[in-house]
Motif scaffolding. Sequence first.
Motif, short mmCIF file in Angstrom:
data_model
loop_
_atom_site.label_atom_id
_atom_site.label_comp_id
_atom_site.label_asym_id
_atom_site.label_seq_id
_atom_site.Cartn_x
_atom_site.Cartn_y
_atom_site.Cartn_z
N PRO A 1 65.95 5.53 -3.53
CA PRO A 1 65.74 6.70 -4.41
C PRO A 1 64.34 6.75 -5.03
CG PRO A 1 67.90 5.75 -4.79
CD PRO A 1 67.17 4.79 -3.87
N ALA A 2 63.75 5.58 -5.26
CA ALA A 2 62.40 5.55 -5.83
C ALA A 2 61.39 6.16 -4.88
CB ALA A 2 62.01 4.12 -6.17
N ILE B 1 72.05 11.35 -6.84
CA ILE B 1 73.35 11.75 -6.30
C ILE B 1 73.69 13.17 -6.73
CG2 ILE B 1 75.84 11.35 -6.53
CD1 ILE B 1 74.70 9.40 -4.63
N GLU B 2 73.37 13.50 -7.97
CA GLU B 2 73.66 14.84 -8.50
C GLU B 2 72.86 15.91 -7.74
OE1 GLU B 2 74.92 11.83 -11.17
OE2 GLU B 2 72.88 12.19 -10.40
N ASP B 3 71.60 15.60 -7.42
CA ASP B 3 70.78 16.53 -6.64
C ASP B 3 71.43 16.83 -5.30
OD1 ASP B 3 68.75 16.66 -8.55
OD2 ASP B 3 67.66 14.97 -7.68
N LEU B 4 71.82 15.76 -4.60
CA LEU B 4 72.40 15.93 -3.27
C LEU B 4 73.75 16.65 -3.33
CD1 LEU B 4 71.59 12.57 -1.44
CD2 LEU B 4 70.37 14.74 -1.36
N GLU B 5 74.51 16.37 -4.37
CA GLU B 5 75.81 17.05 -4.53
C GLU B 5 75.59 18.55 -4.67
OE1 GLU B 5 79.77 17.20 -4.47
OE2 GLU B 5 78.80 15.22 -4.62
N ASN C 1 80.53 17.71 9.26
CA ASN C 1 80.45 16.61 8.29
C ASN C 1 79.03 16.43 7.76
OD1 ASN C 1 79.41 15.75 10.73
ND2 ASN C 1 80.41 13.74 10.69
N TRP C 2 78.32 17.55 7.59
CA TRP C 2 76.94 17.53 7.09
C TRP C 2 76.82 16.76 5.78
CZ3 TRP C 2 71.96 18.26 8.07
CH2 TRP C 2 71.08 18.51 7.01
N LYS C 3 77.71 17.05 4.85
CA LYS C 3 77.63 16.41 3.54
C LYS C 3 77.79 14.89 3.66
CE LYS C 3 79.58 16.61 -1.13
NZ LYS C 3 80.52 17.33 -2.03
N GLU C 4 78.74 14.45 4.47
CA GLU C 4 78.94 13.01 4.67
C GLU C 4 77.72 12.36 5.29
OE1 GLU C 4 81.04 15.39 5.39
OE2 GLU C 4 83.00 14.90 4.52
N LYS C 5 77.10 13.06 6.26
CA LYS C 5 75.91 12.53 6.91
C LYS C 5 74.75 12.40 5.92
CE LYS C 5 76.73 14.14 11.68
NZ LYS C 5 76.36 12.91 12.40
N VAL C 6 74.58 13.38 5.06
CA VAL C 6 73.51 13.35 4.07
C VAL C 6 73.71 12.18 3.10
CG1 VAL C 6 72.53 14.55 2.08
CG2 VAL C 6 72.93 15.80 4.22
N PHE C 7 74.94 12.00 2.62
CA PHE C 7 75.20 10.93 1.67
C PHE C 7 75.11 9.56 2.34
CE2 PHE C 7 76.53 14.29 -1.09
CZ PHE C 7 76.28 13.79 -2.37
N ALA C 8 75.45 9.47 3.62
CA ALA C 8 75.29 8.20 4.35
C ALA C 8 73.82 7.84 4.46
CB ALA C 8 75.93 8.30 5.73
N ALA C 9 72.96 8.86 4.70
CA ALA C 9 71.52 8.62 4.76
C ALA C 9 70.98 8.19 3.40
CB ALA C 9 70.80 9.88 5.24
#
Length: 290
Positions: free
Chosen positions: A127-128, A134-138, A113-121
């Motif tokens: 972001p500033a 979000i597009e970068d992380l995707e 669940n790496w992707k979920e963990k990254v988006f949770a972080a």
Amino acid sequence: MKLIAIDMDGTLLNGHLEISEENLAAIAKAKAGGHIPMICSGRAKDDVQQVLDRYSLQVPIGASNGAVVYADGRLLQALYISKETAGHIAETLEGEHLPFKLYTNKGIRSPHNWKEKVFAAYQVSSPAEHGFTIEDLERITEHQMKSNVITFFTDVRDLLAEPDLEIEKFFIFTLDATQRAIVLQKLEQMAGITVTASGPTNLEIMHIDGHKGTGLRAMAKHLGIAMEDTVAIGDNFNDVPMLQAAGFSIAMGNAEQAVKDLCDAVTLTNAEHGVAHALEKYILQEAKQS
């Protein structure tokens, strides 16, 4: 003859993660002149090899920040984190809900669940502060999930229980500066490890002697080259041990200022073929003049 240790990301690779024709040509000239270029990268060995294979570039490799060193496909040095310590590290990172991967002797291991963990972080970060969208992380996470050098695990405890698995490095994704400082303080209290970073949004953990300086020394010893005849080229803080160990150190034009300050010379940026410029000016031209 010089042994030339070259970092990969931010150094040999440009912003498109490519090795320019100029850099390839300069490396070829250095090899033809009797010098030995090597890659010394924070990447895992299989990841480094994939990049080199795209360009049919054959050089020795120091991977996982020098924790493992290879020449002619043979392992010269392996400095692993003990399983007990790795368990403590994993417990600490999971307690802080930080996404992490393990670089091992069997490739990169990532949570399923790496992707979920990254988006949770990302959701609890600013972001500033880090500049990711979000597009970068995707884009980044999709690329990583499809990588053929990554194997996924469900429970890190089961992974660490594998008897012949060895841990070269933890790679931690950190977006929140406050949380990063807290976990860094906890990690620095653990014995037997060293913590560094190759960018503002990661932390990297290796065996206490597993850094690029020992990687360079191991290769120099293997080749019978004195340390005063070694050169290092890098751009970030994980490069500092090899820059300090080398007989001559060169910072990229895009390097952190603190890295530039400790080096003997500064070359052009990685967008301007800085490696080629450094090889031409400080090694190939010097050979012509001597």
